[in-house]
Motif scaffolding. Structure first.
Motif, PDB file in Angstrom:
ATOM      1  N   ILE A 139       6.899   4.549  53.316  1.00 27.51           N
ATOM      2  CA  ILE A 139       5.622   3.830  53.321  1.00 27.51           C
ATOM      3  C   ILE A 139       5.771   2.472  54.022  1.00 27.51           C
ATOM      4  O   ILE A 139       5.107   2.220  55.025  1.00 27.51           O
ATOM      5  N   THR A 154       5.254  -5.140  51.490  1.00 24.09           N
ATOM      6  CA  THR A 154       5.041  -3.790  50.955  1.00 24.09           C
ATOM      7  C   THR A 154       6.151  -3.401  49.994  1.00 24.09           C
ATOM      8  O   THR A 154       5.888  -2.821  48.948  1.00 24.09           O
ATOM      9  N   LEU A 156       7.985  -5.307  48.172  1.00 26.13           N
ATOM     10  CA  LEU A 156       7.825  -6.046  46.911  1.00 26.13           C
ATOM     11  C   LEU A 156       6.745  -5.411  46.039  1.00 26.13           C
ATOM     12  O   LEU A 156       6.912  -5.252  44.836  1.00 26.13           O
ATOM     13  N   LEU A 157       5.626  -5.045  46.678  1.00 25.96           N
ATOM     14  CA  LEU A 157       4.530  -4.431  45.918  1.00 25.96           C
ATOM     15  C   LEU A 157       4.973  -3.107  45.309  1.00 25.96           C
ATOM     16  O   LEU A 157       4.718  -2.827  44.142  1.00 25.96           O
ATOM     17  N   LEU A 158       5.647  -2.296  46.133  1.00 23.00           N
ATOM     18  CA  LEU A 158       6.035  -0.972  45.659  1.00 23.00           C
ATOM     19  C   LEU A 158       7.094  -1.052  44.563  1.00 23.00           C
ATOM     20  O   LEU A 158       7.203  -0.155  43.740  1.00 23.00           O
ATOM     21  N   SER A 160       6.932  -2.884  42.030  1.00 22.02           N
ATOM     22  CA  SER A 160       6.261  -2.943  40.734  1.00 22.02           C
ATOM     23  C   SER A 160       5.651  -1.602  40.371  1.00 22.02           C
ATOM     24  O   SER A 160       5.404  -1.339  39.197  1.00 22.02           O
ATOM     25  N   VAL A 161       5.392  -0.771  41.388  1.00 20.07           N
ATOM     26  CA  VAL A 161       4.731   0.502  41.117  1.00 20.07           C
ATOM     27  C   VAL A 161       5.735   1.544  40.619  1.00 20.07           C
ATOM     28  O   VAL A 161       5.472   2.260  39.645  1.00 20.07           O
ATOM     29  N   LYS A 164       6.759   2.055  36.917  1.00 23.48           N
ATOM     30  CA  LYS A 164       5.644   2.529  36.095  1.00 23.48           C
ATOM     31  C   LYS A 164       5.456   4.026  36.275  1.00 23.48           C
ATOM     32  O   LYS A 164       5.155   4.736  35.314  1.00 23.48           O
ATOM     33  N   ILE A 165       5.635   4.498  37.505  1.00 22.77           N
ATOM     34  CA  ILE A 165       5.540   5.947  37.724  1.00 22.77           C
ATOM     35  C   ILE A 165       6.639   6.661  36.949  1.00 22.77           C
ATOM     36  O   ILE A 165       6.402   7.681  36.295  1.00 22.77           O
ATOM     37  N   GLY A 167       8.117   5.562  34.293  1.00 22.38           N
ATOM     38  CA  GLY A 167       7.755   5.476  32.882  1.00 22.38           C
ATOM     39  C   GLY A 167       6.736   6.538  32.508  1.00 22.38           C
ATOM     40  O   GLY A 167       6.848   7.199  31.469  1.00 22.38           O
ATOM     41  N   PHE A 168       5.765   6.739  33.405  1.00 22.73           N
ATOM     42  CA  PHE A 168       4.740   7.756  33.179  1.00 22.73           C
ATOM     43  C   PHE A 168       5.371   9.133  33.059  1.00 22.73           C
ATOM     44  O   PHE A 168       5.058   9.910  32.144  1.00 22.73           O
ATOM     45  N   PHE A 171       7.238   9.356  29.684  1.00 22.43           N
ATOM     46  CA  PHE A 171       6.358   9.422  28.515  1.00 22.43           C
ATOM     47  C   PHE A 171       5.644  10.758  28.410  1.00 22.43           C
ATOM     48  O   PHE A 171       5.502  11.326  27.340  1.00 22.43           O
ATOM     49  N   ASN A 172       5.196  11.262  29.560  1.00 27.23           N
ATOM     50  CA  ASN A 172       4.314  12.416  29.501  1.00 27.23           C
ATOM     51  C   ASN A 172       4.998  13.752  29.663  1.00 27.23           C
ATOM     52  O   ASN A 172       4.486  14.762  29.198  1.00 27.23           O
ATOM     53  N   ASN A 281      17.189  -5.250  37.548  1.00 30.93           N
ATOM     54  CA  ASN A 281      17.109  -5.979  38.813  1.00 30.93           C
ATOM     55  C   ASN A 281      18.253  -5.657  39.768  1.00 30.93           C
ATOM     56  O   ASN A 281      18.668  -6.501  40.541  1.00 30.93           O
ATOM     57  N   PHE A 284      17.326  -6.232  43.413  1.00 31.55           N
ATOM     58  CA  PHE A 284      17.322  -7.636  43.844  1.00 31.55           C
ATOM     59  C   PHE A 284      18.745  -8.158  43.983  1.00 31.55           C
ATOM     60  O   PHE A 284      19.056  -8.923  44.898  1.00 31.55           O
TER      61      PHE A 284
ATOM     62  N   SER B 266      -2.646   7.878  31.580  1.00 38.59           N
ATOM     63  CA  SER B 266      -1.538   7.063  31.094  1.00 38.59           C
ATOM     64  C   SER B 266      -1.769   5.594  31.456  1.00 38.59           C
ATOM     65  O   SER B 266      -2.091   5.275  32.606  1.00 38.59           O
ATOM     66  N   LEU B 268       0.370   3.507  31.933  1.00 39.82           N
ATOM     67  CA  LEU B 268       1.371   3.125  32.926  1.00 39.82           C
ATOM     68  C   LEU B 268       0.851   3.357  34.336  1.00 39.82           C
ATOM     69  O   LEU B 268       1.077   2.563  35.233  1.00 39.82           O
ATOM     70  N   LEU B 269       0.104   4.480  34.520  1.00 39.24           N
ATOM     71  CA  LEU B 269      -0.445   4.734  35.850  1.00 39.24           C
ATOM     72  C   LEU B 269      -1.560   3.745  36.155  1.00 39.24           C
ATOM     73  O   LEU B 269      -1.695   3.260  37.275  1.00 39.24           O
ATOM     74  N   THR B 272      -0.617   0.487  37.684  1.00 38.07           N
ATOM     75  CA  THR B 272      -0.275   0.399  39.099  1.00 38.07           C
ATOM     76  C   THR B 272      -1.497   0.109  39.971  1.00 38.07           C
ATOM     77  O   THR B 272      -1.348  -0.210  41.143  1.00 38.07           O
ATOM     78  N   LEU B 279      -2.258  -3.121  48.186  1.00 41.04           N
ATOM     79  CA  LEU B 279      -1.631  -2.480  49.343  1.00 41.04           C
ATOM     80  C   LEU B 279      -2.693  -1.907  50.277  1.00 41.04           C
ATOM     81  O   LEU B 279      -2.625  -2.090  51.503  1.00 41.04           O
TER      82      LEU B 279
END
Lengths: 351, 305
Positions: A139, A154, A156-158, A160-161, A164-165, A167-168, A171-172, A281, A284, B266, B268-269, B272, B279
């Protein structure tokens, strides 16, 4: 036109004799020790005893040394994930995110093909980990190559994403019946083998192999030369017929693939399970190590060693001196501040 | 679902977005002067922990806020010394500052984990105090929320309508030219970083003193990086930063609403969403990006040769 900013800068001073360098580094280390000693004192810990503990449990004993090597493994790989794109002038601050996605891909294989033998499952996990990291890096790489968005932003932004994915997914879908924050333990075939009765796992040798490959690739192949040319002056490289855009995308993806490998090696070799927020980290740290080493393979090895000693020592302080685990970040930061500030203790102070 | 719960969600979204607006404004000021401060996360943590500690010890939230601001400014001076004085790499220095923040804030906050404080007093929106108590409590905000938009306007005025702001922006575009026109780029960058730290300190104070009213290790949870993303989203413009942080608040509210209405997505999603929106906006604005990015962002100014 392609505009690649020059963030790259050597931490070494120009025109300095070896004697000066040695004295300068010794003084820098002393400064770090004194500063952090003060911090320990403020926290009510005996600095001398603490330093002695750190020493005996990192460098002073075989077990300690093996733990340092274990801590080095992800740092070596994530630093390399920064060093490769660095050569074409790309700043990959996204090792953290690529590492998570790589770990997730590898975990999928580990959980799906539990019956495969190790010789088939481990390479599969390795490849999937690299694929995940590479896709995540595609990307920013693509957006940079077509001149839309700067890769620093980009990545840096990704960063943080990605956690969470992951984690999702945990969890699921993947969480073990007992625990919602981690998957079930991997089957033995999905774990990288450990050596010498320590926790040093195959990841260490993979990391060393990659470092040597990187060195060889950059020094002796045409592609290495072309990458250096792009890093030096992208416009000139383009005029000379080098397919710069293609290189930018491929090199960024290679960086991502290496970071994904780091994620795979952490979950398969170190934890043996996919945990929520397992990387502290590391991405980083890889960036900082690569920067301190100026992208050089040998430097990456040495700096990883130094940082690994600090973090391993920190875990110990947390156990024996009941300091918060995060306090060791102060020691890491002091080291970085002093290296970044490049103090010169004698002669004319010219930066 | 009732109107009451919707209002409750919006109110809490506003609370969580305010610290971001201040942090974003701070980062805009420093980036306009040419310094990208990745250590914002660290500055926020140190400010939040000291602000909380002072409030707890003195019992005075205003004093805590003041200390939090000053500490934010001083923390950024470390960054300033490294990147301006010693001309170190900005990204690496920022990350070092981030690690410093992790460590120092954990150390400062160690004895305050779980402590409770009287936060900043909240005032009901004027004209709504006649509503039933159940409703009016949803419209009572602390002073930092009321002041957030005026602050954004003030920063806009400072950057675009004062000579100091002109010099600051000129330094961010081309430090050599700024120097040639009689300004002192190094001094300006130090000032910009200090102002940036003050604003980050306010944001951090809002987080720990007004919003959560507790201290927890790593309580900022990536807000520093969201703020850095919002700076680009708002194209280095203080007024657009309001929109940026509102979008973030909106995403938080949306997420809370979905959860309370029983939709199975979720959290968590949903977390984002702000990053992905940022972005997408960056991609949509990619072509015109060059007009707004400070031209010498991230570059070292080495002074006269």
């Amino acid at each position: 036109m392609l505009r690649i900013k020059k963030y790259i800068q050597t931490p070494l001073l120009k025109s300095e004799t070896l004697r000066d360098t040695v004295i300068r580094y010794t003084l820098m280390i002393l400064m770090v020790i004194v500063f952090f000693g003060l911090i320990l004192l403020i926290n009510g810990a005996d600095p001398f005893q603490s330093y002695k503990d750190i020493f005996t449990n990192t460098l002073g004993s075989a077990y300690g040394l093996s733990e340092v090597v274990v801590a080095m493994i992800p740092m070596l790989i994530t630093a390399l994930a920064v060093a490769v794109p660095w050569r074409v002038g790309l700043i990959n601050v996204g090792g953290e995110g690529q590492l998570y996605i790589g770990a997730a891909f590898a975990t999928w294989a580990a959980l799906t093909f539990q019956n495969l033998p190790a010789w088939a499952l481990l390479p599969l996990m390795l490849l999937l980990g690299m694929l995940g990291g590479a896709l995540w890096a595609l990307i920013p790489g693509y957006l940079k190559a077509i001149g839309l968005v700067n890769e620093t932003i980009t990545t840096l932004l990704l960063n943080s994403v990605a956690p969470k994915i992951v984690g999702f997914l945990i969890f699921n879908f993947w969480h073990s019946p007992m625990d919602t924050v981690k998957t079930q333990n991997f089957v033995p075939a999905a774990k990288l083998p450990a050596f010498f009765g320590t926790r040093i796992h195959l990841g260490f040798f993979i990391a060393l192999f990659l470092l040597i490959c990187f060195w060889f690739f950059m020094k002796y192949t045409r592609w290495g030369l072309e990458m250096t040319a792009i890093g030096g002056n992208p416009t000139a490289a383009l005029r000379n017929g080098i397919p710069v855009k293609k290189y930018l995308i491929i090199v960024m993806c290679s960086g991502g693939a290496i970071a994904g490998l780091a994620g795979m090696s952490q979950i398969s070799g170190y934890y043996g399970v996919l945990l929520l927020n397992f990387s502290v980290n590391l991405g980083f740290m890889g960036f900082l190590i690569c920067w301190l080493a100026n992208g050089h393979p040998l430097g990456i090895f040495l700096m990883s060693f130094v940082v690994a000693v600090i973090t391993t020592g920190g875990n110990l302080l947390q156990l024996t001196r009941s300091l918060p685990a995060a306090v060791i970040n102060i020691l890491l930061a002091f080291t970085l501040f002093i290296v970044l500030a490049r103090p010169k203790f004698f002669g004319k102070d010219k930066v | 679902m009732s109107i009451l719960s919707i209002l409750g969600v919006l109110s809490s979204a506003l609370f969580s977005g305010t610290s971001l607006l201040y942090a974003t404004l701070g980062e805009i000021v420093s980036e306009r002067s040419g310094i990208i401060n990745l250590g914002l996360e660290g500055t926020l943590l140190i400010s939040a922990s000291t602000g909380f500690a002072v409030t707890y010890l003195s019992g005075n939230p205003y004093l805590g806020m003041l200390v939090s601001m000053i500490v934010g400014g001083l923390t950024n001076m470390i960054m300033g010394y490294l990147v301006i004085h010693r001309q170190a790499n900005q990204l690496a220095s920022g990350l070092a500052l981030m690690f410093f923040g992790f460590g120092l804030s954990a150390m400062i906050g160690k004895s305050f984990v779980g402590a409770k404080i009287e936060g900043l007093p909240r005032f009901t929106v004027p004209g709504l105090s006649h509503l039933p108590k159940l409703y009016s409590s949803l419209f009572s905000f602390d002073m930092l929320i009321y002041l957030s938009i005026p602050t954004a306007i003030f920063i806009w005025w400072l950057l675009f309508r004062t000579r100091w702001g002109l010099g600051l922006r000129a330094t961010g575009e081309n430090a050599d030219t700024a120097f040639a026109s009689g300004r002192n780029p190094k001094l300006i960058r130090y000032q910009a970083l200090f102002v940036s730290g003050l604003l980050a300190g306010i944001g951090a104070a809002h987080l720990s003193i007004a919003y959560t009213m507790t201290w927890a290790e790593y309580m900022t949870a990536g807000r520093g990086f969201i703020a850095i993303a919002l700076v680009i989203f708002s194209r280095w413009h203080p007024l657009k930063a309001i929109a940026g942080s509102l979008i973030f608040s909106g995403a938080v509210a949306f997420q809370l609403l979905l959860q309370s209405s029983g939709v199975q997505i979720s959290p968590l999603l949903l977390d984002t969403i702000p990053y992905i929106i940022t972005l997408l906006v960056l991609i949509a604005w990619g072509g015109t990006r060059k007009q707004s990015t400070p031209a010498s962002l991230g570059r070292v100014y080495s002074g006269r040769e």
